[in-house]
Motif scaffolding. Structure first.
Motif, mmCIF file in Angstrom:
data_model
loop_
_atom_site.group_PDB
_atom_site.id
_atom_site.type_symbol
_atom_site.label_atom_id
_atom_site.label_comp_id
_atom_site.label_asym_id
_atom_site.label_seq_id
_atom_site.Cartn_x
_atom_site.Cartn_y
_atom_site.Cartn_z
ATOM 1 N N GLU A 19 0.843 -1.191 0.000
ATOM 2 C CA GLU A 19 0.000 0.000 0.000
ATOM 3 C C GLU A 19 0.881 1.246 0.000
ATOM 4 N N TYR A 20 0.567 2.180 -0.912
ATOM 5 C CA TYR A 20 1.313 3.433 -1.030
ATOM 6 C C TYR A 20 0.326 4.594 -0.945
ATOM 7 N N PRO A 21 0.331 5.318 0.178
ATOM 8 C CA PRO A 21 -0.721 6.303 0.452
ATOM 9 C C PRO A 21 -0.709 7.530 -0.463
ATOM 10 N N ASP A 22 0.459 7.935 -0.976
ATOM 11 C CA ASP A 22 0.534 9.144 -1.798
ATOM 12 C C ASP A 22 0.375 8.754 -3.262
ATOM 13 N N ASN A 53 -4.524 2.507 -4.650
ATOM 14 C CA ASN A 53 -3.174 2.799 -4.140
ATOM 15 C C ASN A 53 -2.492 1.530 -3.621
ATOM 16 N N HIS A 54 -2.926 0.376 -4.128
ATOM 17 C CA HIS A 54 -2.314 -0.906 -3.762
ATOM 18 C C HIS A 54 -1.641 -1.534 -4.986
ATOM 19 N N LEU A 55 -0.522 -2.197 -4.750
ATOM 20 C CA LEU A 55 0.125 -3.015 -5.765
ATOM 21 C C LEU A 55 0.177 -4.443 -5.254
ATOM 22 N N SER A 56 -0.357 -5.376 -6.036
ATOM 23 C CA SER A 56 -0.297 -6.792 -5.687
ATOM 24 C C SER A 56 0.767 -7.457 -6.545
ATOM 25 N N VAL A 57 1.696 -8.159 -5.882
ATOM 26 C CA VAL A 57 2.802 -8.814 -6.587
ATOM 27 C C VAL A 57 2.581 -10.319 -6.515
ATOM 28 N N ALA A 63 10.816 -14.319 -5.391
ATOM 29 C CA ALA A 63 10.762 -13.247 -6.384
ATOM 30 C C ALA A 63 9.821 -12.134 -5.941
ATOM 31 N N THR A 64 8.681 -12.486 -5.357
ATOM 32 C CA THR A 64 7.744 -11.447 -4.913
ATOM 33 C C THR A 64 8.341 -10.640 -3.763
ATOM 34 N N ALA A 65 9.099 -11.307 -2.885
ATOM 35 C CA ALA A 65 9.749 -10.593 -1.786
ATOM 36 C C ALA A 65 10.774 -9.604 -2.322
ATOM 37 N N GLN A 66 11.522 -10.014 -3.340
ATOM 38 C CA GLN A 66 12.532 -9.118 -3.896
ATOM 39 C C GLN A 66 11.869 -7.964 -4.640
ATOM 40 N N ALA A 67 10.802 -8.248 -5.374
ATOM 41 C CA ALA A 67 10.077 -7.186 -6.072
ATOM 42 C C ALA A 67 9.522 -6.174 -5.078
ATOM 43 N N ALA A 68 8.988 -6.669 -3.958
ATOM 44 C CA ALA A 68 8.473 -5.772 -2.925
ATOM 45 C C ALA A 68 9.587 -4.900 -2.356
ATOM 46 N N SER A 69 10.766 -5.492 -2.173
ATOM 47 C CA SER A 69 11.896 -4.725 -1.661
ATOM 48 C C SER A 69 12.292 -3.624 -2.637
ATOM 49 N N VAL A 70 12.319 -3.959 -3.927
ATOM 50 C CA VAL A 70 12.647 -2.957 -4.946
ATOM 51 C C VAL A 70 11.622 -1.827 -4.929
ATOM 52 N N LEU A 71 10.347 -2.180 -4.917
ATOM 53 C CA LEU A 71 9.280 -1.176 -4.954
ATOM 54 C C LEU A 71 9.323 -0.280 -3.718
ATOM 55 N N ASN A 72 9.516 -0.882 -2.552
ATOM 56 C CA ASN A 72 9.562 -0.089 -1.319
ATOM 57 C C ASN A 72 10.760 0.852 -1.295
ATOM 58 N N THR A 73 11.895 0.373 -1.810
ATOM 59 C CA THR A 73 13.087 1.215 -1.851
ATOM 60 C C THR A 73 12.889 2.398 -2.801
ATOM 61 N N LEU A 74 12.301 2.131 -3.949
ATOM 62 C CA LEU A 74 12.042 3.197 -4.913
ATOM 63 C C LEU A 74 11.031 4.211 -4.365
ATOM 64 N N TYR A 75 10.023 3.723 -3.671
ATOM 65 C CA TYR A 75 9.032 4.638 -3.086
ATOM 66 C C TYR A 75 9.672 5.502 -2.006
ATOM 67 N N ALA A 76 10.575 4.911 -1.231
ATOM 68 C CA ALA A 76 11.274 5.685 -0.204
ATOM 69 C C ALA A 76 12.127 6.782 -0.841
ATOM 70 N N ARG A 77 12.722 6.472 -1.998
ATOM 71 C CA ARG A 77 13.462 7.509 -2.732
ATOM 72 C C ARG A 77 12.535 8.679 -3.083
ATOM 73 N N LEU A 78 11.371 8.361 -3.582
ATOM 74 C CA LEU A 78 10.413 9.399 -3.961
ATOM 75 C C LEU A 78 9.975 10.213 -2.752
ATOM 76 N N GLU A 79 9.766 9.532 -1.633
ATOM 77 C CA GLU A 79 9.397 10.255 -0.413
ATOM 78 C C GLU A 79 10.514 11.194 0.036
ATOM 79 N N GLY A 80 11.743 10.844 -0.271
ATOM 80 C CA GLY A 80 12.880 11.681 0.081
ATOM 81 C C GLY A 80 13.126 12.812 -0.906
ATOM 82 N N GLY A 81 12.235 12.951 -1.901
ATOM 83 C CA GLY A 81 12.367 14.045 -2.865
ATOM 84 C C GLY A 81 13.293 13.752 -4.020
#
Length: 335
Positions: A19-22, A53-57, A63-81
């Motif tokens: 889940e990604y709130p923004d 605002n949900h992504l289902s993997v 593989a789904t765990a790694q994809a989730a890690s990639v997505l969460n890391t990228l979203y954190a980058r976006l949150e950091g501007g």
């Protein structure tokens, strides 16, 4: 029927729901026409379904765990501007490694620490090293007066060095930037090329101009070159000079002879930084001529305050095919 290059896995485990709130950041996370999601799907053999605002993997659990890690890391980058572009997605996927067929390397933890951001500020853009080797390299450029960057093409050795040089220049830490390369390819043929000396050697310096154009507005760059506060010149032009209060980069150093390398290194003056970049696999010197980069690596490694930073195909930030090409040649050489 889906195109042949689109992987539609048969889910064997429960889907991972993120889940990604923004919603604005979620759009950037997915990329134009969901290009970022498609890249992750293809690399890791998963399926990503977006609902609100949900992504289902869906896919194998690893593989789904790694994809989730990639997505969460990228979203954190976006949150950091910070922006997320295709290059960031591909780089992060490479950091996770790729076993044949699956894109998953067992036992590796995928991470790009958001709290340990290293950024280089230039006039036109902020530059961020993407891999751990690049981060260590940039840090060494700030920490050491003489630093070496050694590795294959496309790993950002020269680009990051020029970015740091521009950052130090606009910050007032140095008075000028000096960029140099051996014009090995020219040799005796140089005289046959049209134009004056600048016209003859400029084609060999073009990658340095390209990097500067990424960091400085065109008019400002032209003015600085005219004022000789930025110099781009062949290695031979460095003889007899003392380079003080300058940020100096020698690119393609594998094509410098031992004598040229010694000459260049001894140009280092007060309040200057010097960076030597090169690729040991692309030596264009005549057969039997020793590369000055190899000599410098052998002779200087034990001297304090001189750093050596190494890159591999995992650090390639160009097209992903470049990394695959480099790996193929490395495997052939190792065989």
């Amino acid at each position: 029927m889906p195109p042949s290059d689109v992987i539609t896995p048969t889910p064997t485990d429960e889907p991972v729901v993120l889940e990604y709130p923004d919603n604005r950041l979620l759009i950037d996370l997915c990329g134009a026409y969901d290009a970022h999601l498609a890249a992750i799907e293809k690399a890791l053999e998963v399926q990503i379904i977006r609902r609100g605002n949900h992504l289902s993997v869906l896919g194998e659990s690893d593989a789904t765990a790694q994809a989730a890690s990639v997505l969460n890391t990228l979203y954190a980058r976006l949150e950091g501007g910070r922006a997320v572009e295709q290059a960031e997605v591909e780089s992060l996927l490479r950091m996770g490694g790729s076993d044949a067929g699956t894109g998953v390397r067992q036992g590796d933890q995928l991470e790009m620490p958001v709290g340990e951001t290293i950024e280089i500020q230039t006039r036109k853009k902020r530059v961020e090293p993407r891999t751990e080797a690049q981060k260590a390299y940039v840090k060494s450029l700030f920490d050491n007066e003489l630093a070496f960057g050694i590795g294959p093409a496309g790993t950002g050795k020269t680009y990051l060095a020029v970015a740091v040089g521009v950052s130090m220049f606009i910050g007032g830490h140095v008075d000028k930037i000096i960029l140099s390369r051996p014009a090995v390819e020219a040799g005796e043929k140089l005289g046959y090329l049209p134009g004056d000396m600048k016209d003859k050697v400029d084609p060999y310096m073009q990658p340095l101009y390209d990097a500067l154009n990424d960091f400085l507005p065109g008019k400002q760059l032209a003015k600085l070159i005219e004022e000789k506060r930025i110099e781009i010149a062949p290695l031979a032009f460095m003889r007899g000079r003392t380079l003080s209060n300058a940020f100096v980069v020698l690119d393609e150093a594998q094509n410098a002879t031992s004598m040229q390398m010694k000459m260049f290194l001894t140009r280092l003056g007060n309040n200057s930084r010097m960076v030597i970049t090169g690729d040991r696999t692309q030596i264009d010197l005549p057969r039997g001529t020793q590369s000055g980069l190899a000599d410098a690596e052998r002779l200087l490694k034990s001297i304090p305050k001189i750093s050596f930073n190494y890159f591999t195909s995992k650090d390639v930030v160009r097209h992903p095919l470049v990394a695959a090409i480099i790996e193929a040649y490395e495997n052939e050489a190792a065989a």
